[in-house]
Write a protein that holds these residues in place. Structure first.
Motif, mmCIF file in Angstrom:
data_model
loop_
_atom_site.group_PDB
_atom_site.id
_atom_site.type_symbol
_atom_site.label_atom_id
_atom_site.label_comp_id
_atom_site.label_asym_id
_atom_site.label_seq_id
_atom_site.Cartn_x
_atom_site.Cartn_y
_atom_site.Cartn_z
ATOM 1 N N PRO A 30 0.823 -1.221 0.000
ATOM 2 C CA PRO A 30 0.000 0.000 0.000
ATOM 3 C C PRO A 30 0.852 1.263 0.000
ATOM 4 N N SER A 31 0.185 2.386 -0.172
ATOM 5 C CA SER A 31 0.795 3.726 -0.080
ATOM 6 C C SER A 31 1.759 4.046 -1.211
ATOM 7 N N GLN A 32 1.733 3.265 -2.285
ATOM 8 C CA GLN A 32 2.528 3.529 -3.483
ATOM 9 C C GLN A 32 4.001 3.826 -3.173
ATOM 10 N N PRO A 33 4.744 2.861 -2.630
ATOM 11 C CA PRO A 33 6.151 3.118 -2.321
ATOM 12 C C PRO A 33 7.004 3.420 -3.545
ATOM 13 N N MET A 34 6.510 3.072 -4.744
ATOM 14 C CA MET A 34 7.253 3.396 -5.960
ATOM 15 C C MET A 34 6.680 4.636 -6.639
ATOM 16 N N GLY A 35 5.792 5.354 -5.944
ATOM 17 C CA GLY A 35 5.069 6.453 -6.556
ATOM 18 C C GLY A 35 5.944 7.569 -7.073
ATOM 19 N N ASP A 36 7.006 7.934 -6.368
ATOM 20 C CA ASP A 36 7.848 9.049 -6.800
ATOM 21 C C ASP A 36 8.425 8.818 -8.191
ATOM 22 N N VAL A 37 8.717 7.559 -8.506
ATOM 23 C CA VAL A 37 9.355 7.258 -9.786
ATOM 24 C C VAL A 37 8.446 7.647 -10.948
ATOM 25 N N VAL A 38 7.175 7.276 -10.864
ATOM 26 C CA VAL A 38 6.264 7.557 -11.979
ATOM 27 C C VAL A 38 5.572 8.915 -11.853
ATOM 28 N N LEU A 39 5.413 9.397 -10.632
ATOM 29 C CA LEU A 39 4.679 10.649 -10.444
ATOM 30 C C LEU A 39 5.555 11.886 -10.591
#
Length: 406
Positions: A30-39
């Motif tokens: 949960p919580s998109q731990p890879m989110g920074d890469v795509v966002l």
């Protein structure tokens, strides 16, 4: 040891499996731990490649300018994947591949064929830290700095100029590798070569940035950092989180810097004081290191705890406190295990505990933390206390390095 340690193949396997594990967990937790890469990394780098705005060059940016380089490089494996199999989420996979390749190269420098038991143990520590910290240790820009810092730290004694160049380049991605440069200037007899190489590298990069048109944005990342609020994971935010649990403080999202921050009476003053406190803390730790070396401490004995104390000081006085900051501890502790594995046991165990506690906070309990529930606040409080314990232990080790030579 003159022949390969039996554990060398095992630690190589564990290191590889740890990367595969955290790469996959980034997609499922949960919580998109890879989110920074795509966002954020993908839009920033795509804009630069597409002829649009170039962060740090044509507009201010929160990171030093070299941080854009790995973001651009990740497009290469991503493009190959898209061409070969039409992979969905190719940039994410490309980023994971880039980080893994960089780590494997540094791991080869560290462990090689396993002829040093201390280096094999250091490799085992690194593999464990990756697995315990989880995907946030891979899917953040900090991940590409760790291998640079590991190799640079290992080469400081025998290849000081190359080491200083690597560490200075790392500092132009994220600032913290500069702590290893400072530790080397204080502790090692090669301090002049380290300092000159660091200055020369910085001058070269600044000239390149000016030629690229960076102009007034060359040091823009410093202003971006000093203007930030107090992020919820920061050590100094701990009492305000407990206030949030009682309803006397709040947690809000900053769309300017894409982080969750605390809001309460006294927060702005606390955040404003942290940056000068960080400068004072780094100066104080460096002064203790200077005293230790003048009191007779051996440079190789002093370097690892001094580097760790400086890096930990940057974390505990930081107004940000992001979970990936725990990766900063890896390089100094790897160096400590290689130089003095018996005395490195306690800081290594503390660092592994910090990784595990941080993983429990983010991403596992992060949603509950945002709602100011007591359990995640308690876990985060324990994590921050352990950080302070590690800092104190490092300072004691600096002092003991001098005392043991008397």
């Amino acid at each position: 040891m003159t022949r390969s340690a039996p554990a060398a193949p095992l630690v190589w396997a564990l290191f590889t499996v740890a990367h595969l594990l955290v790469a996959v967990l980034g997609w499922v937790l949960p919580s998109q731990p890879m989110g920074d890469v795509v966002l954020v990394y993908l839009p920033w780098s795509s804009s630069a490649l597409g002829g649009g705005a170039i962060v740090g060059i044509t507009e201010p940016w929160v990171y030093p300018q070299l941080a854009l380089v790995p973001m651009l490089l990740a497009h290469l494996p991503a493009a190959l994947l898209e061409a070969a199999v039409g992979a969905q989420g190719a940039y994410l996979i490309g980023w994971a591949v880039l980080v893994t390749v960089c780590d494997l190269i540094a791991f080869a420098v560290l462990v090689g064929r396993g002829r040093s038991r201390a280096r094999v143990l250091a490799g085992g520590f690194w593999a464990a830290a990756i697995a315990l910290l989880g995907p946030v240790g891979m899917y953040r820009i900090d991940a590409v700095v760790v291998p640079l810092a590991v190799v640079g730290g290992l080469w400081l004694a025998r290849r000081p100029v190359v080491a200083a160049v690597l560490l200075t380049a790392g500092a132009w991605i994220k600032i913290w590798p500069g702590a290893l440069v400072l530790a080397a200037i204080v502790a090692l007899g090669t301090r002049m070569r380290v300092a000159l190489a660091a200055v020369a590298t910085t001058v070269f990069l600044l000239l390149a940035l000016l030629l690229a048109g960076a102009g007034g944005y060359a040091f823009g990342f410093l202003g971006e950092q000093t203007g930030r609020g107090l992020q919820i994971e920061a050590v100094a935010a701990t009492p305000f989180l407990w206030m949030a649990a009682t309803g006397t403080a709040s947690i809000s999202y900053s769309y300017d810097i894409l982080t969750f921050q605390v809001a309460a009476p006294g927060v702005e003053l606390t955040a404003a004081l942290l940056t000068p406190l960080m400068v004072l803390m780094v100066a104080a730790v460096s002064s203790v290191g200077v005293w230790s070396i003048r009191a007779g401490a051996a440079g190789q004995r002093l370097l690892p705890p001094l580097a760790l104390a400086l890096v930990t000081a940057l974390i505990v006085t930081n107004k940000v406190g992001s979970p990936q900051f725990q990766t900063w501890l890896i390089a100094p502790i790897v160096l400590w295990i290689v130089c003095d594995r018996a005395r490195a046991l306690t800081p290594a165990l503390l660092a592994l505990a910090l990784c595990a506690l941080t993983f429990a906070i983010y991403p596992v309990l992060y949603d509950a933390l945002l709602h100011a529930q007591p359990l995640p606040i308690l876990v985060l409080t324990v994590r921050n206390v352990v950080l302070l314990i590690l800092f104190i232990h490092s300072i004691r080790a600096i002092v003991h390095a001098a005392a043991d030579r008397r």
